[in-house]
Design a protein around this motif. Structure first.
Motif, short mmCIF file in Angstrom:
data_model
loop_
_atom_site.label_atom_id
_atom_site.label_comp_id
_atom_site.label_asym_id
_atom_site.label_seq_id
_atom_site.Cartn_x
_atom_site.Cartn_y
_atom_site.Cartn_z
N TYR A 75 11.37 74.67 -3.08
CA TYR A 75 11.15 76.00 -3.64
C TYR A 75 12.40 76.88 -3.54
O TYR A 75 12.34 78.09 -3.74
N LEU A 83 11.89 82.30 1.67
CA LEU A 83 11.16 81.91 0.46
C LEU A 83 10.79 83.15 -0.33
O LEU A 83 10.32 84.15 0.24
N ASP A 84 11.00 83.11 -1.63
CA ASP A 84 10.67 84.23 -2.52
C ASP A 84 9.16 84.49 -2.49
O ASP A 84 8.36 83.58 -2.69
N LYS A 87 6.71 83.18 -5.02
CA LYS A 87 6.38 81.75 -5.01
C LYS A 87 5.33 81.39 -3.96
O LYS A 87 4.96 80.23 -3.84
N TYR A 88 4.84 82.36 -3.19
CA TYR A 88 3.89 82.09 -2.12
C TYR A 88 2.64 81.36 -2.61
O TYR A 88 2.18 80.42 -1.98
N ASP A 89 2.07 81.81 -3.73
CA ASP A 89 0.83 81.19 -4.23
C ASP A 89 1.04 79.70 -4.51
O ASP A 89 0.27 78.86 -4.06
N ALA A 90 2.07 79.38 -5.28
CA ALA A 90 2.33 77.99 -5.65
C ALA A 90 2.67 77.17 -4.41
O ALA A 90 2.20 76.03 -4.24
N PHE A 91 3.49 77.73 -3.52
CA PHE A 91 3.88 77.04 -2.29
C PHE A 91 2.66 76.73 -1.44
O PHE A 91 2.50 75.62 -0.94
#
Length: 102
Positions: A75, A83-84, A87-91
């Protein structure tokens, strides 16, 4: 307009109103209850770093430390805290399926 004329007109309006109500009852027209406003679903909770950190730590304890580290790099971050947030949801979705046979 005289008082008598006004009283006569008022009486005629009352008679007319009663007649309209009777006609409505005869036709079966019923006043419908006001529709309830649509219920809004609560907005999904915005993920914060601590939410993601908990799941990542749990996966690490399950023996997936290297996989978690690789996913962080995938990511575009060198560590979880960089981490951006977008991008938390996808990660998190990728973390949750980690370790499941597919």
């Amino acid at each position: 307009m005289t008082k008598e004329t006004m009283a006569s007109l008022a009486a005629e309006l009352e008679t007319c109103g009663k007649a309209l109500l009777k006609i409505a009852e005869t036709l079966g027209v019923k006043e419908e209850p006001a529709a309830e406003p649509p219920k809004k679903e609560p907005a999904p909770k915005k993920l914060i770093l601590e939410d993601v950190r908990k799941v990542a730590a749990d996966k690490s304890r399950q023996g997936f430390t290297e996989d978690v580290r690789n996913l962080i790099h995938h990511y575009g971050a060198d560590k979880l805290s960089s981490l951006d947030a977008a991008k938390y949801d996808a990660f998190l979705k990728d973390l949750e399926v980690m370790g499941h046979a597919g």
